[in-house]
Design a protein around this motif. Structure first.
Motif: not given
Lengths: 504, 52
Positions: A37-38, A149, B24, B28, B35-39
Motif C-alpha cells: 500500500p501507498n 486508505i 511508503q 505515511l 497502520q500497516d502501511g495505510y493511512v
C-alpha cells in the motif's frame, strides 16, 4: 396489494481501468496490483499542497477513442475536462478530474442477444476517461470507527461507459456487461478482471407503470400526470453473473415496495453477494450535487480526423463480427462460434489450429474437428485444472497431431482425451505420448490375434452364450480384449476378429 | 471560460511513461494516523463511509 404491471428500465454505468503504463495525470505506475500500500504515489496523485497535475495521459485518451470507434460512437473534435466535487476520504484533492458535457465519445451502440438469441441494440450515451479514486479498506475485525486508505489506485485512468436507460431485463444487462468486457479485452484496452477491480458495473434501475411513460431522446418521460418512480443505483457488484442477480433482486424488492403502496426513494444500494441481497447505502446524488466546473489546469484538447484514423488502425475483428464469420465461412453452429470467440486468444488459437488441419482435410471438416476438440475436451480439462489455453500449454503441432490420429481412427476418442489430460496434468510432451501410444498399439495389434484367443479361452460361459444366440455377449468379450490391450485397440477391429473366430 | 482556454492537439498530451514514486514512509509521514502501511482515517471525522 395492487395489480399494476410494471416495466423494468435499466441503465448501466461501467468503469474500466485502462491498461496504461502511467496514471491519468501523473507519472506514477498505473499497475498497482499486488504492490504494497501507498508505494505507487507522488505528491500529485496524493493531492498534496503546492502540486499541479501534469497533462492528461495521451494513451488513456487514445484508448477511449478506440473503444468509442468499436462501439460506433461519435468522436468529439474538441474535449474538455471538468472537476467533479465531492468530499470523501478516497478523493485526496476533494474533486475528481473527469468529463461532463463534452465527452470524447457519444451516441454509440452495441448488439447483445437475449435468452432466445434475439438481437437487442443497447444505446451508449457516452464514454469518457477520468481518474480513479483511492482504495478504502474496512478494518479486518469489522471495527467501523476507522478506515484504512491505500492511494496506489488514486489517479489510475478509467473509462466510464454509460448506457441510455434502454436495457429491458437483468439478463440483457449481464450480456451487455459481458460484451463490454469482451470488447476491451479484444482491443487490449484493459484486462477487465472484476475481482481485481479493473471493471466495475453499477446498474440504475427504475420500475414504471406500463403505459404511463415513454422513451424519447434517451430519456424516460412521464405521460399525462404520471409521476415517475425514481431510480435506484446498485454498487459493489463483483462479477458479471452478479449483475443479473443483483438486478433481479432489486426489481423484486421494488415491486414488493410498490405493491405495499410505499414510495421508492432515489438511493444507492450495495450488493451483498454472501446474502444475495441489496442493502441501503445512501441517498443518490444528482449531477448538480457535484458542482461540475471546467478544470483550469487542463487545456481544451483538439482531436483531428487524422488522429482518429491513426487510432482506428488498432481496431481488430470484434467478437460479433468474428462469430458471424465463423458461422458463414466454416459452417459452425452459432453456439460453437460464440464459445470460440468469447476470448480473443482462444479464437486466435482456434484459427491457427484450423490452418494446420486444413492442410490435411477439407476446411469445413477441419473447422468442425478443431471446434469439437477445443470446446469439448480441451475446455473441459483446462477448466478443471485451471490451465490457460495457449501455444505453450498445448502446442499446436501436438494438438493437431492428436486430432489427425483420432480422425484416422488410430486413436480412440477416450485414448486421445486421456493422453491430452495426462500431458496437461503431468506437463508431459503430448506428441511424444501419442507416438509412444501408437507404437504400443502397433505391437498390440500384432498380438491381437493371440489376445483374442486368450479371451476366448478365459471366458467359456460368454463364448457359449454367444454361440447359443446371445449376440450381445460379444460386447463383453470386446471389453475383455480392450482391457488386455489397455484401450489401445480399435474395438471394431477386436469385434471383427472375435466374430471370425467364434463364427468360424 | 472555455473561450479563453488554451487548446492543444491530442499529440501534445503527455507520453505514457512512468517515473519514480514516493516511498511508503514518505507518504505515511504526511498522515496523522497510520497502520500497516495505510493511512488511517477515523469515521468520526468523515462520517459514515463505505469501502471503495
Amino acid at each position: 396489494m395492487n395489480n399494476k404491471e410494471y416495466d423494468v428500465i435499466i441503465g448501466l454505468e461501467i468503469h474500466i481501468q485502462c491498461k496504461t503504463e502511467s496514471k491519468m495525470l501523473c507519472k506514477c505506475p498505473a499497475n498497482y496490483f499486488g504492490k504494497d500500500p501507498n508505494t505507487q504515489t507522488c505528491p500529485i496523485c496524493l493531492g498534496l499542497p503546492n502540486t499541479e497535475i501534469l497533462l492528461p495521459n495521451r494513451r488513456a485518451v487514445e484508448l477511449c477513442i478506440l473503444l468509442g470507434l468499436a462501439t460506433k460512437c461519435d468522436i468529439a473534435n474538441e474535449i474538455a475536462f471538468y472537476r467533479k466535487h465531492y468530499s470523501y476520504p478516497d478523493l485526496p484533492k476533494g474533486y475528481q478530474i473527469t468529463q461532463y458535457d463534452r465527452p470524447i465519445c457519444s451516441d454509440g451502440e452495441i448488439d447483445v442477444y437475449d435468452e432466445k438469441d434475439k438481437k437487442h441494440t443497447i444505446e451508449i450515451e457516452r464514454i469518457h476517461p477520468e481518474e480513479d479514486v483511492a482504495k478504502l479498506i474496512r478494518d479486518k475485525e469489522g471495527n467501523k470507527d476507522y478506515f484504512l486508505i491505500d492511494y496506489n489506485k488514486a489517479g489510475v485512468p478509467l473509462l466510464e461507459i454509460v448506457t441510455k436507460p434502454d436495457i429491458k431485463s437483468a439478463y440483457l444487462a449481464k450480456e451487455y456487461a459481458n460484451s463490454i468486457r469482451q470488447l476491451v479485452r479484444y482491443l487490449d484496452i484493459s484486462d477487465a478482471d472484476m475481482e481485481k477491480g479493473q471493471m466495475r458495473c453499477e446498474p440504475n434501475i427504475s420500475l414504471q407503470e406500463r403505459g404511463k411513460w415513454k422513451y424519447e431522446d434517451g430519456k424516460i418521460l412521464p405521460l399525462g400526470d404520471y409521476s415517475l418512480n425514481p431510480k435506484v443505483e446498485i454498487k459493489n457488484i463483483g462479477s458479471i453473473s452478479a449483475v443479473e442477480k443483483a438486478i433481479d433482486f432489486e426489481v423484486n424488492r421494488i415491486i414488493s415496495e410498490l405493491e405495499k403502496g410505499r414510495r421508492i426513494e432515489q438511493q444507492t444500494r450495495g450488493w451483498n453477494a454472501e446474502k444475495g441481497i441489496t442493502e441501503y447505502q445512501r441517498m443518490k446524488e444528482e449531477a448538480e450535487d457535484y458542482n461540475y466546473t471546467p478544470d483550469p489546469d487542463v487545456p481544451l484538447i483538439d482531436i483531428t480526423t487524422e488522429d482518429i484514423e491513426k487510432i482506428a488502425k488498432e481496431l481488430v475483428e470484434l467478437p460479433n463480427e468474428k462469430r458471424t464469420r465463423y458461422v458463414s465461412e466454416f459452417s459452425l453452429s452459432d453456439y460453437d462460434s460464440r464459445v470460440l470467440t468469447a476470448d480473443r486468444r482462444v479464437s486466435e488459437y482456434y484459427e491457427k489450429l484450423l490452418k494446420i488441419l486444413s492442410k490435411e482435410m477439407p476446411i469445413e471438416k477441419a473447422a468442425k474437428a478443431s471446434s469439437n476438440w477445443l470446446t469439448g475436451a480441451v475446455f473441459a480439462i483446462s477448466n478443471e485444472k485451471g490451465i490457460d489455453i495457449n501455444e505453450d500449454t498445448i502446442p499446436l503441432p501436438s494438438l493437431s497431431y492428436l486430432i489427425l490420429e483420432f480422425e484416422k481412427k488410430v486413436l480412440t476418442r477416450n485414448k486421445a482425451e486421456e493422453l491430452l489430460k495426462e500431458s496437461l496434468e503431468k506437463k508431459k510432451d503430448l506428441k511424444k505420448l501419442i507416438q509412444e501410444t501408437i507404437e504400443q498399439s502397433k505391437k498390440s495389434i500384432e498380438n491381437l490375434d493371440t489376445i483374442v484367443e486368450s479371451v476366448i479361452q478365459e471366458n467359456p460361459k460368454a463364448v457359449n452364450d454367444y454361440k447359443n444366440g446371445k449376440n450381445a455377449t460379444i460386447g463383453f468379450l470386446v471389453g475383455q480384449v480392450m482391457h488386455k490391450t489397455e484401450g489401445s485397440t480399435d474395438p471394431n477391429k477386436a469385434k471383427l476378429i472375435l466374430e471370425e473366430k467364434l463364427n468360424g | 471560460m472555455d473561450k479563453t482556454k488554451k487548446h492543444i492537439p491530442l499529440s501534445g498530451l503527455r507520453d505514457d511513461v512512468t517515473s519514480k514514486c514516493l516511498t511508503q514512509q514518505e507518504v505515511l509521514n504526511n498522515a496523522k494516523y497510520t497502520q500497516d502501511g495505510y493511512v488511517k482515517v477515523y469515521g468520526s471525522i468523515v462520517g459514515d463511509i463505505e469501502e471503495s
